[in-house]
Write a protein that holds these residues in place. Structure first.
Motif, PDB file in Angstrom:
ATOM      1  N   ALA A 136      55.359  41.864  40.221  1.00 45.89           N
ATOM      2  CA  ALA A 136      55.110  43.291  40.007  1.00 45.89           C
ATOM      3  C   ALA A 136      54.484  43.532  38.639  1.00 45.89           C
ATOM      4  CB  ALA A 136      56.420  44.069  40.144  1.00 45.89           C
ATOM      5  N   VAL A 137      55.001  42.819  37.629  1.00 44.05           N
ATOM      6  CA  VAL A 137      54.427  42.967  36.289  1.00 44.05           C
ATOM      7  C   VAL A 137      52.974  42.502  36.276  1.00 44.05           C
ATOM      8  CG1 VAL A 137      54.572  42.132  33.904  1.00 44.05           C
ATOM      9  CG2 VAL A 137      56.651  42.812  35.120  1.00 44.05           C
ATOM     10  N   ALA A 138      52.711  41.356  36.932  1.00 45.93           N
ATOM     11  CA  ALA A 138      51.345  40.832  36.961  1.00 45.93           C
ATOM     12  C   ALA A 138      50.411  41.784  37.692  1.00 45.93           C
ATOM     13  CB  ALA A 138      51.332  39.452  37.617  1.00 45.93           C
ATOM     14  N   VAL A 152      46.574  39.034  45.523  1.00 47.35           N
ATOM     15  CA  VAL A 152      47.907  38.496  45.817  1.00 47.35           C
ATOM     16  C   VAL A 152      47.858  37.556  46.999  1.00 47.35           C
ATOM     17  CG1 VAL A 152      50.233  39.105  46.570  1.00 47.35           C
ATOM     18  CG2 VAL A 152      49.120  40.445  44.773  1.00 47.35           C
ATOM     19  N   VAL A 153      47.048  37.904  47.983  1.00 45.31           N
ATOM     20  CA  VAL A 153      46.958  37.066  49.181  1.00 45.31           C
ATOM     21  C   VAL A 153      45.761  36.142  49.108  1.00 45.31           C
ATOM     22  CG1 VAL A 153      48.200  38.694  50.639  1.00 45.31           C
ATOM     23  CG2 VAL A 153      45.712  38.903  50.388  1.00 45.31           C
ATOM     24  N   PHE A 154      45.214  35.964  47.904  1.00 43.95           N
ATOM     25  CA  PHE A 154      44.161  34.997  47.634  1.00 43.95           C
ATOM     26  C   PHE A 154      42.898  35.314  48.437  1.00 43.95           C
ATOM     27  CE2 PHE A 154      42.357  30.717  46.902  1.00 43.95           C
ATOM     28  CZ  PHE A 154      42.677  30.596  45.561  1.00 43.95           C
ATOM     29  N   THR A 208      41.781  35.310  37.548  1.00 45.49           N
ATOM     30  CA  THR A 208      43.109  34.973  37.015  1.00 45.49           C
ATOM     31  C   THR A 208      44.207  35.468  37.951  1.00 45.49           C
ATOM     32  OG1 THR A 208      42.245  35.118  34.759  1.00 45.49           O
ATOM     33  CG2 THR A 208      44.642  35.204  35.040  1.00 45.49           C
ATOM     34  N   SER A 209      44.068  36.678  38.424  1.00 44.03           N
ATOM     35  CA  SER A 209      45.100  37.231  39.309  1.00 44.03           C
ATOM     36  C   SER A 209      45.151  36.494  40.635  1.00 44.03           C
ATOM     37  CB  SER A 209      44.837  38.721  39.548  1.00 44.03           C
ATOM     38  OG  SER A 209      43.624  38.914  40.258  1.00 44.03           O
ATOM     39  N   ARG A 210      43.979  36.003  41.116  1.00 44.09           N
ATOM     40  CA  ARG A 210      43.973  35.263  42.389  1.00 44.09           C
ATOM     41  C   ARG A 210      44.648  33.903  42.253  1.00 44.09           C
ATOM     42  NH1 ARG A 210      38.102  35.241  44.915  1.00 44.09           N
ATOM     43  NH2 ARG A 210      39.258  34.081  46.514  1.00 44.09           N
ATOM     44  N   ILE A 211      44.839  33.443  41.055  1.00 43.30           N
ATOM     45  CA  ILE A 211      45.571  32.185  40.840  1.00 43.30           C
ATOM     46  C   ILE A 211      47.054  32.457  40.582  1.00 43.30           C
ATOM     47  CG2 ILE A 211      45.830  30.187  39.321  1.00 43.30           C
ATOM     48  CD1 ILE A 211      42.810  30.297  38.855  1.00 43.30           C
ATOM     49  N   LEU A 212      47.334  33.427  39.702  1.00 42.36           N
ATOM     50  CA  LEU A 212      48.704  33.662  39.253  1.00 42.36           C
ATOM     51  C   LEU A 212      49.545  34.400  40.286  1.00 42.36           C
ATOM     52  CD1 LEU A 212      50.852  33.527  37.049  1.00 42.36           C
ATOM     53  CD2 LEU A 212      49.879  35.622  36.067  1.00 42.36           C
TER      54      LEU A 212
END
Length: 694
Positions: free
Chosen positions: A585-587, A653-655, A672-676
């Motif tokens: 949620a934070v990310a 989130v779902v890549f 970055t978000s697609r990895i983390l």
């Protein structure tokens, strides 16, 4: 009106009646007539007595029932019967029933070649039958010994009858008692009463020895006594110490219903046949150290009020042991069970340190702390918490003696080959596992309780911390308490829920397990649960293993420790879904804010085409260029831009790629978000799956 005291009946033999009085004593002297006279031996005229004594020869039959004997009169009689070759009195059929002996009655080395009858005889002084030989039956039924009674080294070739005999004095001091006496026939001491000490040390009972309901008010010494026949001590009462050290019971040893008010010691005793202690009651400590039970050992319904010590005892054929109730400890340390056996014990503590189980065993326990340290398990052994009070044929066992909680606490399996061990419904909060073998094959069934981590918030410096709720091993508690410098807990104090539990070696770092040792314990127990298809139950052990690896500064490389720190912080080692979802949620929120601020362009860029037309016409070539998206100068945080940023974030989130036009910065934010974020989602899913996997 009070009932008048009945007058005593006259004896069945013609009696002397000397001193009779119609009012006070209508019977008078009860002594039987001396043959040929009308008076007993005590009241004969001197000349008549001398004539009678002179007529006696060694081995003669005598009848002096009811006769009062002074010490001198008895010595005169025995002198007349003394064999000059042995210098010892020799009597034939000797009848002294109801005789009264004042002073010392000295039958030392006397030989009774036929029946010796002393029924209801009264010995006011000492009675000495030292080294006496009874070739026929010896009758001392209802005899009363007011002082010492000595049958040391006496030999009873026939039956010895001491039924309801009363030994009012010290039947056992110095030379008194039955030390090294030999009973070739049956020995009958039913309802006999020993007010002083009773010594049967070294006595030999070739046939039945019957002490049923006998009362031993002083010490009862049967040290090294030998019972070749059955030994019956049913409902016997031992007020003083009962010493059966190194006694040998070849026949059945029956102590059913016996009461031991003081100490009971059977150390080194040998029970070749069945040993019955059903409903026996031990008010003080009972010791069976190094005793040998070749056949069954029956303790059903027995109660021990001050502990029961069976250290080094051997139970070679016992199939059922108990149920028994013990206030204190049942010590089976070093004991050997040679056959398949079921033990049923309700106690404060059960010690099986170095106990050897040669075959399968089921140990059913109630309320006790069980120590299995270094026990030798040759075959499977199950330790089970029994859910209800034990029941015998005599009824339910009374557990009011036990004040502890109604749970079974295993305190140690150190040094045990756990491949043969099954623990069911046990509390392992304080159990020590270090040093156990094949711990990965240990079976934990039913409701197994382990110590929780300290509850509530704590301070580490100025920062508040809260320990993760999980099941932990006692070794981790001991290491953390040692590392935190906690003071040792007071003896007998209950564990504090907000503190780590201190161990038995608290304050000694060399003897307190370090993180590397504890990690190995967690790893093996985790495997045991996983092999048992209980992966949810193994989760806490995996958490504990990673925790110990994270704190291990010697066995875990620094890089690996840093990875473990990150793994712990992000998802609790993949076991805390709430932590991973929180970080997710934070990310996501961070991604949304960054996209709104820097990642989304002010508007979608227009396509522009440029080309060159050669003179005179001809082929036209177009070059398509796309302008770089630019951030707006103002109005970055609007609902429209939020919808776009949220769409990009959810797809990350779902890549997946959102297809949204982004600035150069936004492209990197999305990458970055697609990895983390998918990784955080995967950790959350992994944690949930670990808790519900079947």
């Amino acid at each position: 009106m009070s009932t008048p005291t009945p007058l005593p009946a006259a004896p069945p033999w013609p009696h002397c009646a000397h001193g009779a009085d119609l009012v006070t004593d209508p019977i008078g002297c009860r002594g039987i007539y001396v043959t040929g006279y009308t008076a007993c031996l005590a009241h004969l005229a001197d000349t008549d007595r001398d004539t009678y004594l002179a007529s006696l020869a060694p081995g003669a039959d005598i009848d002096h029932r009811g006769t009062p004997f002074t010490e001198d009169l008895l010595n005169s009689l025995l002198q007349a019967l003394t064999d000059p070759t042995t210098s010892a009195p020799r009597l034939g059929d000797a009848k002294f029933d109801g005789a009264q002996f004042s002073g010392t009655a000295g039958f030392t080395r006397a030989q009774f070649t036929d029946t010796a009858a002393f029924g209801e005889a009264q010995f006011s002084g000492d009675a000495w039958f030292t080294e006496a030989q009874f070739s026929g039956d010896a009758w001392f039924t209802d005899a009363q010994f007011s002082c010492d009674a000595g049958f040391v080294e006496a030999q009873f070739s026939g039956d010895a009858w001491f039924i309801e005999a009363q030994f009012t004095g010290d039947a056992g001091f110095t030379e008194a008692g039955f030390t090294e006496a030999q009973f070739t026939g049956d020995a009958w001491f039913i309802e006999a009463k020993f007010t002083g000490d009773a010594r049967f040390g070294g006595a030999q009972f070739s046939r039945a020895a019957k002490f049923g309901e006998a009362q031993f008010s002083g010490d009862a010494w049967f040290i090294e006594a030998k019972f070749t026949g059955d030994a019956e001590l049913t409902r016997a009462q031992f007020t003083g110490d009962a010493e059966f050290t190194r006694a040998k019971f070849t026949g059945v040893a029956e102590f059913g219903g016996a009461q031991f008010t003081s100490g009971a010691r059977f150390g080194g005793a040998q029970f070749t046949s069945v040993a019955w202690f059903r409903e026996a009651y031990f008010s003080r400590a009972a010791g069976f150290v190094e005793a040998q039970f070749t056949s069954d050992a029956e303790f059903a319904g027995a109660y021990f009020l001050r502990g029961a010590w069976f250290g080094g005892a051997q139970f070679l054929a016992a199939a059922w042991w108990g149920p028994l109730v013990c206030k204190g400890k049942v010590d089976l340390s070093g004991a050997v069970f040679g056959a398949p056996v079921t033990l049923e014990i309700a106690a404060d503590a059960v010690s099986c340190v170095r106990t050897r189980f040669e075959s399968t065993a089921t140990v059913r326990v109630r309320r006790a702390e069980v120590d299995l340290g270094y026990a030798v398990l040759v075959a499977p052994v199950a330790v089970t918490a029994h859910p209800a009070p034990f029941t015998t044929v005599f009824g339910n066992m009374d557990e009011r003696l036990l004040a502890g909680p109604d749970r079974v606490r295993v305190t140690s399996i150190q040094g045990v080959d756990a491949a043969h061990l099954v623990l069911t419904d046990t509390d392992l909060s304080d159990c020590l596992f270090s040093g156990a073998f094949h711990l990965d094959q240990l079976r934990l069934e039913g409701r197994t309780t382990l110590a929780p981590a300290p509850a509530g918030f704590h301070r580490r410096g100025i920062a508040p911390i809260r320990w993760t709720r999980r099941r932990t091993l006692a070794e981790e508690h001991h290491w953390r308490a040692q590392s935190a410098g906690q003071p040792p807990a007071p003896a007998g104090a209950l564990p504090e829920p907000r503190r780590w539990r201190t161990g038995p070696d608290h304050g000694d770092p060399a003897r307190t397990p370090d993180p590397d040792d504890v990690a190995a314990l967690y790893r093996q127990l985790r495997k045991a649960f996983e092999d048992g298809k209980n992966e949810p139950g193994a989760a806490d052990f995996y958490y504990g293993e990673c925790e110990m690896r994270r704190h291990d500064r010697t066995g875990t490389p620094t890089t690996e420790r840093h990875l473990l720190w990150a793994y712990w912080a992000l998802s609790g080692y993949g076991l805390r879904a709430s932590r991973a979802l929180g970080w997710l949620a934070v990310a996501m929120l961070t991604t949304i804010l960054l996209l709104m601020a820097f990642g989304l362009p002010a508007s979608s860029p227009k396509q522009e085409a440029t080309g060159t037309v050669p003179a005179g016409g001809g082929k036209v070539t177009f070059v398509i260029d796309k302008q770089d998206p630019k951030n707006p100068v103002k109005d970055r945080f609007t609902s429209k831009r939020f919808d776009k940023a949220l769409s990009v974030t959810l797809n990350s989130v779902v890549f997946r790629s959102s297809g949204q036009d982004l600035t150069t910065t936004g492209t990197y934010i999305e990458m970055t978000s697609r990895i983390l974020e998918p990784a955080l989602l995967a950790l959350a899913v992994l944690a949930i799956r670990g808790r519900i996997k079947r």
